[in-house]
Design an enzyme around this catalytic site. Sequence first.
Site, PDB file in Angstrom:
ATOM      1  CD  GLN A 181     -12.929  -1.965  -1.250  1.00 47.27           C
ATOM      2  OE1 GLN A 181     -12.063  -2.044  -0.529  1.00 47.27           O
ATOM      3  NE2 GLN A 181     -14.185  -2.692  -1.399  1.00 47.27           N
ATOM      4  CB  CYS A 195     -13.955   1.161  -0.621  1.00 47.49           C
ATOM      5  SG  CYS A 195     -13.508   2.592  -0.414  1.00 47.49           S
ATOM      6  CG  HIS A 228      -8.318  -0.164  -3.190  1.00 48.50           C
ATOM      7  ND1 HIS A 228      -7.422  -1.296  -2.906  1.00 48.50           N
ATOM      8  CD2 HIS A 228      -8.736   0.136  -2.143  1.00 48.50           C
ATOM      9  CE1 HIS A 228      -7.623  -1.521  -1.681  1.00 48.50           C
ATOM     10  NE2 HIS A 228      -8.385  -0.888  -1.198  1.00 48.50           N
ATOM     11  CG  ASP A 277     -13.167   6.268  -1.320  1.00 50.44           C
ATOM     12  OD1 ASP A 277     -13.301   6.013  -0.275  1.00 50.44           O
ATOM     13  OD2 ASP A 277     -12.231   6.044  -2.174  1.00 50.44           O
ATOM     14  NE  ARG A 336      -3.895   0.688   1.814  1.00 50.46           N
ATOM     15  CZ  ARG A 336      -5.149   0.786   2.157  1.00 50.46           C
ATOM     16  NH1 ARG A 336      -5.213   1.416   3.176  1.00 50.46           N
ATOM     17  NH2 ARG A 336      -6.097   0.092   1.704  1.00 50.46           N
TER      18      ARG A 336
HETATM   19  N1  NVA Z   1      -9.616   6.600  -1.669  1.00 47.32           N
HETATM   20  C1  NVA Z   1      -9.236   6.026  -0.429  1.00 47.32           C
HETATM   21  C2  NVA Z   1      -9.414   4.738  -0.007  1.00 47.32           C
HETATM   22  C3  NVA Z   1      -9.296   3.987   1.254  1.00 47.32           C
HETATM   23  C4  NVA Z   1      -9.462   2.675   1.201  1.00 47.32           C
HETATM   24  C5  NVA Z   1      -7.975   6.630   0.222  1.00 47.32           C
HETATM   25  O1  NVA Z   1      -7.004   6.442  -0.929  1.00 47.32           O
HETATM   26  O2  NVA Z   1      -7.648   7.184   1.204  1.00 47.32           O
HETATM   27  N1   CP Z   2     -11.221  -0.452   1.786  1.00 45.69           N
HETATM   28  C1   CP Z   2      -9.962  -0.462   2.439  1.00 45.69           C
HETATM   29  O1   CP Z   2      -8.970  -0.643   1.642  1.00 45.69           O
HETATM   30  O2   CP Z   2      -9.835  -0.292   3.616  1.00 45.69           O
HETATM   31  P1   CP Z   2      -8.643  -0.051   4.425  1.00 45.69           P
HETATM   32  O3   CP Z   2      -8.113   1.385   4.053  1.00 45.69           O
HETATM   33  O4   CP Z   2      -9.001  -0.073   5.994  1.00 45.69           O
HETATM   34  O5   CP Z   2      -7.776  -1.051   4.357  1.00 45.69           O
END
Ligand code: NVA
Ligand code: CP
Length: 302
Positions: free
Chosen positions: A133, A261, A130, A221, A103
């Site tokens: 997801q 998500c 992602h 989201d 990540r």
């Molecule tokens: N768009 C969000 C998704 C988190 C799972 C982010 O990147 O923070």
């Molecule tokens: N949806 C998702 O990826 O959640 P987290 O940020 O908790 O991993």
Amino acid sequence: MPSHLLSLTDLSYTDIISLLDTASDLKEKRARGKTSGELKDKTLAMLFEKSSTRTRISFEVAMTELGGHAIFLNSRDIQLGRGESIADTARVMSRYVHAIMGRVYKHETLVELSKCATIPVINGLSDLEHPCQLLADLLTIREYKGKFRGLNFSWIGDGNNVCNSAILACALTGMKMTVACPEGYEPNSEIVDKAKDMGGAINIIHDPIKAAKKTDILYTDVWVSMGDEDEYEQRLHDFGPYQINSKLIEQAKHDVMVLHCLPAHRGEEITADVVDGPNSAVFDQAENRLHAQKALLLRLLS
Ligand code: NVA
Ligand code: CP
């Protein structure tokens, strides 16, 4: 199957259906208390530059239930955080573990990891996509709707990383996608072009009510993704009309499924009554991360 999963386009339609079939099978077996030891002696390194609840836990539990092991690595705690190169990190990790899930802030970090690693690299969220997801989301949509082709999939809010993967998921599975976002927050144009080249039906507009009309799926989201915190006030202002609430739901089909998500910010992109209401599938989505990723790990590591 590809050797890495950096983008949803690394998978074909056939790969996706096969992964979902395996995921459904594993889910049914788990409900009966059955787990398998197919990844015995395999280790997954989980490299995190950003916070996570679902991705971290679901990957770790997936490895445990498949008989393997997962190591959590905060990028700040390993030498990567003190300047060791991504390339050397990838080469060294490849000597110890069997796959890397990362990540990261920059998608380019995953690309470089995948170029230098001799093991599979999985995107656990980048600034661009992602894909894990969306695998879970496709599993959830199939469970609720029994099909993909012809469904109307409406994204309300930020054209962000999850939105980019959703666009590709729709193009791959034949769902008609509408994105309603404020001007200046459109999804990545290369991803949109790619989806169109794949035959995807995608419409980007700025009117959330129009996007919600008679739709089968409403997805949102957070308005402020990880890394966008400096823009918090501006984004809250710009995204105000893009909330999924009971009024917006009224525009959609009566059996519309609401996806998010997570994590959800109740009162911002979605109201509490909707996220906790009868149309919401968000906790099934979260659970399905586990089953979908198990299927993926089996495919990449077996
Ligand atoms: N768009 C969000 C998704 C988190 C799972 C982010 O990147 O923070
Ligand atoms: N949806 C998702 O990826 O959640 P987290 O940020 O908790 O991993």
